[in-house]
Write an enzyme that holds these catalytic residues in place. Structure first.
Site, PDB file in Angstrom:
ATOM      1  N   GLY A  30      -5.655   2.173   8.191  1.00  0.00           N
ATOM      2  CA  GLY A  30      -6.887   0.527   8.209  1.00  0.00           C
ATOM      3  C   GLY A  30      -7.293   0.381   9.185  1.00  0.00           C
ATOM      4  O   GLY A  30      -7.247   1.561  10.989  1.00  0.00           O
ATOM      5  N   ARG A  51     -10.209  -7.629  12.352  1.00  0.00           N
ATOM      6  CA  ARG A  51      -9.919  -8.818  13.365  1.00  0.00           C
ATOM      7  C   ARG A  51      -9.420  -8.219  14.857  1.00  0.00           C
ATOM      8  O   ARG A  51      -9.206  -9.061  15.519  1.00  0.00           O
ATOM      9  CB  ARG A  51      -8.276  -9.021  13.081  1.00  0.00           C
ATOM     10  N   GLN A  56      -6.663   9.362   5.601  1.00  0.00           N
ATOM     11  CA  GLN A  56      -7.817   8.976   4.470  1.00  0.00           C
ATOM     12  C   GLN A  56      -8.752   8.864   5.034  1.00  0.00           C
ATOM     13  O   GLN A  56      -8.746   7.984   5.848  1.00  0.00           O
ATOM     14  CB  GLN A  56      -6.310   7.720   4.157  1.00  0.00           C
ATOM     15  N   GLY A  76       2.624 -10.692  -0.175  1.00  0.00           N
ATOM     16  CA  GLY A  76       3.393 -10.396  -1.514  1.00  0.00           C
ATOM     17  C   GLY A  76       4.409 -10.843  -2.072  1.00  0.00           C
ATOM     18  O   GLY A  76       5.691 -11.323  -0.542  1.00  0.00           O
ATOM     19  N   ASN A  96       6.551  -9.980   1.011  1.00  0.00           N
ATOM     20  CA  ASN A  96       7.287  -8.103   0.668  1.00  0.00           C
ATOM     21  C   ASN A  96       6.358  -7.660   2.162  1.00  0.00           C
ATOM     22  O   ASN A  96       5.317  -8.224   2.542  1.00  0.00           O
ATOM     23  CB  ASN A  96       6.120  -7.240  -0.348  1.00  0.00           C
TER      24      ASN A  96
HETATM   25  C1  UD1 Z   1       0.552  -5.470   2.083  1.00  0.00           C
HETATM   26  C2  UD1 Z   1       0.982  -5.622   1.130  1.00  0.00           C
HETATM   27  C3  UD1 Z   1       1.789  -6.697   0.952  1.00  0.00           C
HETATM   28  C4  UD1 Z   1       2.771  -6.486   1.850  1.00  0.00           C
HETATM   29  C5  UD1 Z   1       1.825  -6.744   3.534  1.00  0.00           C
HETATM   30  C6  UD1 Z   1       2.288  -7.265   4.272  1.00  0.00           C
HETATM   31  C7  UD1 Z   1       0.419  -4.133  -0.718  1.00  0.00           C
HETATM   32  C8  UD1 Z   1      -1.245  -3.944  -2.099  1.00  0.00           C
HETATM   33  N1  UD1 Z   1       0.203  -5.121  -0.121  1.00  0.00           N
HETATM   34  O1  UD1 Z   1      -0.298  -5.959   2.402  1.00  0.00           O
HETATM   35  O2  UD1 Z   1       3.020  -6.911  -0.848  1.00  0.00           O
HETATM   36  O3  UD1 Z   1       3.450  -8.237   1.754  1.00  0.00           O
HETATM   37  O4  UD1 Z   1       1.156  -5.527   3.133  1.00  0.00           O
HETATM   38  O5  UD1 Z   1       2.213  -7.020   5.425  1.00  0.00           O
HETATM   39  O6  UD1 Z   1       0.480  -2.880  -0.480  1.00  0.00           O
HETATM   40  N2  UD1 Z   1      -3.555   0.760   4.545  1.00  0.00           N
HETATM   41  C9  UD1 Z   1      -3.459   2.349   4.974  1.00  0.00           C
HETATM   42  N3  UD1 Z   1      -5.078   2.809   4.127  1.00  0.00           N
HETATM   43  C10 UD1 Z   1      -5.640   1.990   3.048  1.00  0.00           C
HETATM   44  C11 UD1 Z   1      -4.648   0.378   3.221  1.00  0.00           C
HETATM   45  C12 UD1 Z   1      -3.616  -0.016   4.077  1.00  0.00           C
HETATM   46  O7  UD1 Z   1      -3.633   2.920   5.786  1.00  0.00           O
HETATM   47  O8  UD1 Z   1      -5.685   2.721   2.225  1.00  0.00           O
HETATM   48  C13 UD1 Z   1      -2.670   0.597   6.133  1.00  0.00           C
HETATM   49  C14 UD1 Z   1      -2.896  -0.344   6.508  1.00  0.00           C
HETATM   50  O9  UD1 Z   1      -3.531   0.190   8.235  1.00  0.00           O
HETATM   51  C15 UD1 Z   1      -1.962  -0.916   7.094  1.00  0.00           C
HETATM   52  C16 UD1 Z   1      -0.974  -0.731   5.941  1.00  0.00           C
HETATM   53  O10 UD1 Z   1      -0.959   0.146   5.903  1.00  0.00           O
HETATM   54  O11 UD1 Z   1      -0.972  -0.815   8.199  1.00  0.00           O
HETATM   55  C17 UD1 Z   1      -0.737  -1.973   5.281  1.00  0.00           C
HETATM   56  O12 UD1 Z   1      -2.021  -2.722   5.178  1.00  0.00           O
HETATM   57  P1  UD1 Z   1      -2.800  -4.055   5.211  1.00  0.00           P
HETATM   58  O13 UD1 Z   1      -4.220  -3.680   4.091  1.00  0.00           O
HETATM   59  O14 UD1 Z   1      -2.638  -4.396   5.758  1.00  0.00           O
HETATM   60  O15 UD1 Z   1      -2.113  -5.085   3.558  1.00  0.00           O
HETATM   61  P2  UD1 Z   1      -1.779  -5.967   2.977  1.00  0.00           P
HETATM   62  O16 UD1 Z   1      -2.900  -6.467   2.543  1.00  0.00           O
HETATM   63  O17 UD1 Z   1      -1.248  -6.597   3.863  1.00  0.00           O
END
Ligand code: UD1
Ligand code: MG
Length: 451
Positions: free
Chosen positions: A11, A15, A75, A140, A169
């Site tokens: 990610g 922010r 990714q 979530g 979650n």
């Molecule tokens: C996610 C969960 C949500 C949970 C929350 C907790 C999903 C769909 N939702 O939401 O249920 O309550 O985390 O913090 O999973 N990342 C990647 N590649 C991507 C997207 C994300 O590596 O394509 C990584 C981000 O860097 C981060 C983590 O996955 O470390 C979570 O991603 P983020 O976009 O913060 O998910 P939330 O919307 O917070």
């Protein structure tokens, strides 16, 4: 059962408003990613896969430093958490066992919690880590039926009733590898964000009649970091806990809230830490030492009974043996100070070794750097270095040597010898009074002239 960790770290962290990838921002001087990997080590993983995207090269370099055995997969487009985990598919194609998904920006999950998740796999195919949120905000929501987790609904997609659920979650989960990758292939992106949601695994597993459950942990463990403010809060949480642990281990912190610790600070029993002391990485302090106020320590070792500070700076490679004294405005770098030696005032001791029982006078400086290279100074045992001595390295002084105050030592000094190198003093009887009278007379003339 073997375990593979998949750590999501692709990610952007918009922010954070930073050029540094979010997961590399430090808490107590270790990156969030390092905290997450250290927690994951408790599961003794056979494989560690870090999914990197934004700032992947920096992440790759950091991972190599933390754990040589960890692999990094890319990714390139961040299409969602399911898409991110799926990037590990190739790397894990020969792996059988459990996959545990961690987030690189959720650094505080405890070893105990991870172990409980893996233990819960005995009775469920998929285990999700949840927490009861004081403010569920945009997390979530976990939709439970008794002990069974039916589905996870993202805040954006949730109904009013679902938003009222307080069980949230964390994002972390544990699942059999082949089941996880089979189900991941079925996940689509028809939802409010147009992303591939890892959370959809739950409904897909339930549709196949699989058992899915949630394990709960304390909310402080799932603390995620999205902004600099969150980072500061996370650091405070870490500090509070680390200070408490030290005090429980028998360390006195006179003003705990002013002592800044690193993730790996080790301090022995009955050591006293005065207010406003900062610990950088790699510090160990043995029992019964005193670190006085406003000192700064990094990459150093302080042995039993030594006294450091106030206002001392111990830099990497400072090794203090037992009962040494390092006083105010003294900087020690890459130097061994042997038992009972004292460097009490205003000195710089770098690339040096100081023998047992030696006394280094105020203002002593090891001139260790010639502008190109660093050189060593060696001083034997029971030596007495006069105030304001300059030791031009490389230079060696034997045991029981002395230097006169203000000496510039450029040549080795044999054991038992006194080195003195400064202009001889010339004393002129009566001159001070005469000079003073002349100056006063001059001032009187000038003042009269201007009236
Ligand atoms: C996610 C969960 C949500 C949970 C929350 C907790 C999903 C769909 N939702 O939401 O249920 O309550 O985390 O913090 O999973 N990342 C990647 N590649 C991507 C997207 C994300 O590596 O394509 C990584 C981000 O860097 C981060 C983590 O996955 O470390 C979570 O991603 P983020 O976009 O913060 O998910 P939330 O919307 O917070
Ligand atoms: Mg998030």
């Amino acid at each position: 059962m073997s375990t593979a960790l998949v750590v999501l770290a692709a990610g952007k962290g918009t922010r954070m408003n930073s050029d540094l990838p979010k997961v590399l921002h430090p808490i107590a001087q270790a990156s969030m990613l390092e905290h997450a990997l250290v927690a994951g080590r408790a599961l003794d993983p056979e494989r560690i896969i870090v999914v990197a995207g934004h700032g992947a090269e920096a992440v790759r370099a950091a991972v190599a430093e933390i754990d040589e055995s960890a692999e990094v997969v890319l990714q390139t487009e961040q299409l969602g958490t399911a898409h991110a985990v799926d990037r590990a598919r190739d790397a894990l194609k020969d792996f059988s066992g459990d996959v545990v998904v961690l987030y690189g920006d959720t650094p505080f999950v405890s070893a105990d919690t991870l172990e409980r998740m893996v233990a819960a796999r005995a009775s469920a195919d998929l285990v999700v880590l949840g927490f009861h949120a004081a403010d569920p905000a945009r997390y979530g929501r976990l939709v439970m039926q008794g002990d069974s987790l039916e589905r996870i609904v993202e805040f954006k997609d949730a109904s009013e009733d679902e938003r009222a659920i307080g069980f949230c979650n964390s994002g972390l989960m544990a699942c059999d590898a082949s089941l996880m990758f089979d189900l991941l292939a079925k996940i689509g992106n028809e939802n409010a964000s147009g992303e591939y949601y890892l959370t959809d695994l739950v409904e897909l597993a339930r549709a196949e009649g699989r058992a899915v459950t949630a394990v709960a942990c304390d909310e402080s463990e799932t603390l995620g970091v999205n902004s600099r403010l969150d980072l500061a809060v996370a650091d405070t949480v870490f500090q509070t806990k680390a200070r408490q642990e030290l005090m429980e281990l028998g360390v006195t912190l006179m003003a705990p809230e002013t002592v800044y610790l690193a993730f790996d600070t080790v301090i022995g029993r009955d050591t006293v830490i005065e207010p406003n002391v900062v610990f950088g990485p790699g510090v160990t302090v043995e029992s019964g030492a005193v670190i006085r106020a406003f000192s700064h320590l990094e990459g150093c070792h302080v042995s039993r009974g030594s006294k450091v500070g106030p206002y001392a700076r111990l830099r990497p490679g400072a090794e203090l043996a037992e009962d040494t004294h390092i006083g105010n405005f003294v900087e020690i770098k890459n130097a061994e100070i042997a038992e009972g030696a004292k460097v009490n005032h205003l000195s710089y001791i770098g690339d040096a070794s100081i023998g047992a029982g030696s006394n280094i006078g105020a203002g002593t400086i090891t001139c260790n750097y010639d502008g190109v290279m660093k050189h060593r100074t060696t001083i034997g045992a029971r030596s007495f270095i006069g105030s304001n001595t300059l030791l031009v390295a490389p230079v060696t002084l034997g045991d029981e040597t002395m230097t006169g105050s203000g000496t510039v030592v450029t040549k080795d000094v044999e054991a038992g010898a006194l080195a003195i190198a400064r202009p001889r003093q010339d004393t002129k009887p009566g001159y001070a009074r005469k000079l003073m009278d002349m100056l006063r007379a001059k001032k009187a003339r000038l003042t009269k002239g201007s009236e």
